[in-house]
Design an enzyme around this catalytic site. Structure first.
Site, PDB file in Angstrom:
ATOM      1  N   ARG A 225      43.714  36.108  35.243  1.00 22.84           N
ATOM      2  CA  ARG A 225      44.358  34.792  35.318  1.00 22.84           C
ATOM      3  C   ARG A 225      45.617  34.901  36.170  1.00 22.84           C
ATOM      4  O   ARG A 225      46.734  34.726  35.680  1.00 22.84           O
ATOM      5  CB  ARG A 225      44.697  34.272  33.928  1.00 22.84           C
TER       6      ARG A 225
ATOM      7  N   GLN B  37      43.051  31.717  41.027  1.00 22.04           N
ATOM      8  CA  GLN B  37      42.804  30.424  40.369  1.00 22.04           C
ATOM      9  C   GLN B  37      41.575  29.716  40.930  1.00 22.04           C
ATOM     10  O   GLN B  37      40.820  29.091  40.200  1.00 22.04           O
ATOM     11  CB  GLN B  37      44.024  29.517  40.507  1.00 22.04           C
TER      12      GLN B  37
ATOM     13  N   ASP C  50      38.481  30.817  39.240  1.00 23.09           N
ATOM     14  CA  ASP C  50      38.554  30.858  37.782  1.00 23.09           C
ATOM     15  C   ASP C  50      37.543  29.910  37.134  1.00 23.09           C
ATOM     16  O   ASP C  50      37.829  28.748  36.854  1.00 23.09           O
ATOM     17  CB  ASP C  50      39.984  30.517  37.363  1.00 23.09           C
TER      18      ASP C  50
ATOM     19  N   SER D 125      38.331  28.347  33.714  1.00 22.95           N
ATOM     20  CA  SER D 125      39.173  27.155  33.791  1.00 22.95           C
ATOM     21  C   SER D 125      38.391  25.939  34.260  1.00 22.95           C
ATOM     22  O   SER D 125      38.508  24.860  33.694  1.00 22.95           O
ATOM     23  CB  SER D 125      40.350  27.379  34.750  1.00 22.95           C
TER      24      SER D 125
ATOM     25  N   TYR E 158      47.029  34.976  27.286  1.00 23.88           N
ATOM     26  CA  TYR E 158      46.228  34.600  26.124  1.00 23.88           C
ATOM     27  C   TYR E 158      47.052  34.745  24.841  1.00 23.88           C
ATOM     28  O   TYR E 158      48.134  35.317  24.851  1.00 23.88           O
ATOM     29  CB  TYR E 158      44.988  35.491  26.022  1.00 23.88           C
TER      30      TYR E 158
HETATM   31  P1  NAD Z   1      41.753  30.178  25.636  1.00 24.54           P
HETATM   32  O1  NAD Z   1      40.514  29.394  25.885  1.00 24.54           O
HETATM   33  O2  NAD Z   1      41.646  31.656  25.537  1.00 24.54           O
HETATM   34  O3  NAD Z   1      42.437  29.655  24.306  1.00 24.54           O
HETATM   35  C1  NAD Z   1      42.731  28.293  24.118  1.00 24.54           C
HETATM   36  C2  NAD Z   1      44.101  28.150  23.515  1.00 24.54           C
HETATM   37  O4  NAD Z   1      44.069  28.496  22.132  1.00 24.54           O
HETATM   38  C3  NAD Z   1      45.174  29.034  24.139  1.00 24.54           C
HETATM   39  O5  NAD Z   1      46.191  28.201  24.659  1.00 24.54           O
HETATM   40  C4  NAD Z   1      45.664  29.878  22.971  1.00 24.54           C
HETATM   41  O6  NAD Z   1      47.056  30.133  23.045  1.00 24.54           O
HETATM   42  C5  NAD Z   1      45.332  29.003  21.799  1.00 24.54           C
HETATM   43  N1  NAD Z   1      45.293  29.690  20.497  1.00 24.54           N
HETATM   44  C6  NAD Z   1      44.764  30.894  20.189  1.00 24.54           C
HETATM   45  N2  NAD Z   1      44.936  31.170  18.876  1.00 24.54           N
HETATM   46  C7  NAD Z   1      45.572  30.111  18.340  1.00 24.54           C
HETATM   47  C8  NAD Z   1      46.019  29.795  17.032  1.00 24.54           C
HETATM   48  N3  NAD Z   1      45.851  30.634  16.008  1.00 24.54           N
HETATM   49  N4  NAD Z   1      46.634  28.616  16.845  1.00 24.54           N
HETATM   50  C9  NAD Z   1      46.807  27.749  17.873  1.00 24.54           C
HETATM   51  N5  NAD Z   1      46.416  27.989  19.122  1.00 24.54           N
HETATM   52  C10 NAD Z   1      45.798  29.161  19.363  1.00 24.54           C
HETATM   53  O7  NAD Z   1      42.840  29.819  26.743  1.00 24.54           O
HETATM   54  P2  NAD Z   1      42.607  29.445  28.263  1.00 24.54           P
HETATM   55  O8  NAD Z   1      42.326  28.013  28.398  1.00 24.54           O
HETATM   56  O9  NAD Z   1      41.652  30.406  28.825  1.00 24.54           O
HETATM   57  O10 NAD Z   1      44.052  29.680  28.874  1.00 24.54           O
HETATM   58  C11 NAD Z   1      44.798  30.834  28.589  1.00 24.54           C
HETATM   59  C12 NAD Z   1      46.049  30.878  29.446  1.00 24.54           C
HETATM   60  O11 NAD Z   1      45.753  31.254  30.752  1.00 24.54           O
HETATM   61  C13 NAD Z   1      46.775  29.558  29.579  1.00 24.54           C
HETATM   62  O12 NAD Z   1      48.151  29.805  29.531  1.00 24.54           O
HETATM   63  C14 NAD Z   1      46.460  29.079  30.934  1.00 24.54           C
HETATM   64  O13 NAD Z   1      47.440  28.212  31.445  1.00 24.54           O
HETATM   65  C15 NAD Z   1      46.437  30.378  31.637  1.00 24.54           C
HETATM   66  N6  NAD Z   1      45.696  30.283  32.870  1.00 24.54           N
HETATM   67  C16 NAD Z   1      46.215  30.839  33.991  1.00 24.54           C
HETATM   68  C17 NAD Z   1      45.508  30.761  35.158  1.00 24.54           C
HETATM   69  C18 NAD Z   1      45.997  31.368  36.399  1.00 24.54           C
HETATM   70  O14 NAD Z   1      47.180  31.486  36.610  1.00 24.54           O
HETATM   71  N7  NAD Z   1      45.089  31.769  37.269  1.00 24.54           N
HETATM   72  C19 NAD Z   1      44.282  30.148  35.198  1.00 24.54           C
HETATM   73  C20 NAD Z   1      43.791  29.602  34.016  1.00 24.54           C
HETATM   74  C21 NAD Z   1      44.507  29.689  32.856  1.00 24.54           C
END
Ligand code: NAD
Length: 358
Positions: free
Chosen positions: A117, A122, A125, A128, A221
């Site tokens: 990530r 991006q 990804d 996403s 994460y």
């Molecule tokens: P994910 O699908 O792994 O999880 C979904 C959400 O659930 C996450 O925000 C996580 O913090 C939350 N979560 C986990 N346990 C929890 C709990 N017990 N209670 C409440 N919430 C809980 O997450 P994702 O959509 O894959 O995204 C993960 C991170 O990666 C995000 O910060 C996103 O912005 C980031 N991201 C970065 C890039 C990049 O820079 N290339 C691209 C995509 C996502």
């Protein structure tokens, strides 16, 4: 280099790994695209559209690179041979993943889930791009199941208050769910265990629910909560959830069962007619009463746990996924030849099996 686009055979899977739009730019890079007859049918893309874009219809399984959406089954792996490359969702963290079988077959495989990530990646990804589809569709599903309006309505027959929508877990899917619920006129609130998300939640016009638990983990994460934190979180959410018409849950922890956020008692505390959409059904669900893949009514609350929502919007989901795949391919292509540079973090991380490894 020949790139093969296969027809997905998993029931309900309507996406395709490459749409015709992407073919000309791949051709320009010196590769040939071979598409299995009917590969685009689920996404309503006829074979002719691929041919018009410069691809040929034929056997994709003999191509140098096979691109797919969902992980291959055993019959599909049997069609691959040593030296070929496979790119797609490969569920590397699932206990029953097929990576061992791919390795045994001498296939070099890239799992899109393992793309880091980082900003540079991006565009590749796929987690996403597909999570955006799921987050959007989850809200529509909630609206569909709801006995109430989302928007505030002022009519001659009276005024309707806007629905209150709580999103638990605000990663990519959760953020899209908040934005979509807002556009429908709901009053939105987001909650996550990563405090850095608060600003993103506010940026889509939602309130931030702070329960005082910080569980930011590696690579953007969340980490799994301790038993004490879990109990505190469940109790606090039980109190908070009561006030909401709609709860959408998307919380995931990589490689772990979905965190249990909504207890049976919390469901019981909701107003009759409320709706929960649980997007974490594939890893067990965020709600104690969730039945993955089903819509159930418990304590007069409708709990829906749809699986594979991206497949229900095959056109745009395929288009976004194709862009991800094309960008990843581009990173590996040198003068039309597939030459992945494993010093590149994106390729090193996403490659789950290759010849040099033993
Ligand atoms: P994910 O699908 O792994 O999880 C979904 C959400 O659930 C996450 O925000 C996580 O913090 C939350 N979560 C986990 N346990 C929890 C709990 N017990 N209670 C409440 N919430 C809980 O997450 P994702 O959509 O894959 O995204 C993960 C991170 O990666 C995000 O910060 C996103 O912005 C980031 N991201 C970065 C890039 C990049 O820079 N290339 C691209 C995509 C996502």
């Amino acid at each position: 280099t020949r790139i093969g686009v296969v027809r997905e055979t998993t029931p309900e899977e309507r996406r395709v790994a490459l749409v015709p739009k992407i073919v000309p730019s791949l051709s320009k890079q010196g590769v040939q695209v071979v598409v299995e007859a009917g590969a685009g049918a689920g996404a309503l893309i006829p074979d002719d559209a691929y041919v018009d874009a410069g691809a040929t219809i034929g056997d994709p399984w003999s191509a140098d690179v096979v691109v797919k959406v969902v992980p291959p089954n055993d019959a599909e792996i049997a069609k691959l041979s040593a030296g070929q490359t496979l790119i797609g969702f490969l569920a590397p963290r699932n206990a029953d993943n097929k990576i061992g079988a791919l390795k045994a077959a001498g296939v070099q495989a890239f799992a899109v889930e393992a793309i880091p990530r980082i900003s540079r990646a991006q565009v590749m990804d796929a987690l996403s791009s597909q999570a955006n589809v799921a987050g959007y569709k989850a809200v529509l599903l909630a609206a569909q199941e709801s006995t109430r309006f989302f928007p505030m309505l002022t009519t001659a027959a009276g005024t309707v208050k806007p629905a209150t929508v709580l999103v638990l877990g605000v990663g990519v899917a959760g953020l899209q769910a908040l934005a979509t619920a807002k556009r429908l006129g709901g009053r939105t609130t987001g909650y996550d265990v990563r405090p850095e998300v608060a600003d993103q939640v506010r940026s889509v016009g939602a309130q931030w629910l702070d329960l005082g638990i910080d569980a930011a983990g590696e690579g953007g994460y969340a980490r799994e909560l301790t038993d004490d934190e879990k109990a505190r979180q469940q109790q606090a959410l039980e109190d908070a959830i009561k006030g909401f018409d709609v709860v959408i849950t998307t919380a995931l922890v990589p490689g772990r069962p979905a965190p249990r956020l909504v207890t049976a008692a919390a469901v019981e505390g909701m107003r009759p007619g409320s709706v929960i959409v649980d997007l974490a059904g594939e890893t067990g669900g965020n709600c104690e009463l969730t039945e993955p893949g089903k819509v159930v009514v418990r304590h007069d609350v409708t709990i829906a746990s749809p699986l594979n929502l991206p497949a229900t919007m095959p056109e745009h989901a395929s288009e976004l996924y194709s862009k991800n795949i094309a960008a990843l391919l581009e990173l590996m292509l040198v003068d039309g030849k597939l030459e992945p540079d494993f010093d590149d973090q994106v390729l090193a991380d996403s490659c789950v099996t290759r010849e040099e490894q033993s």
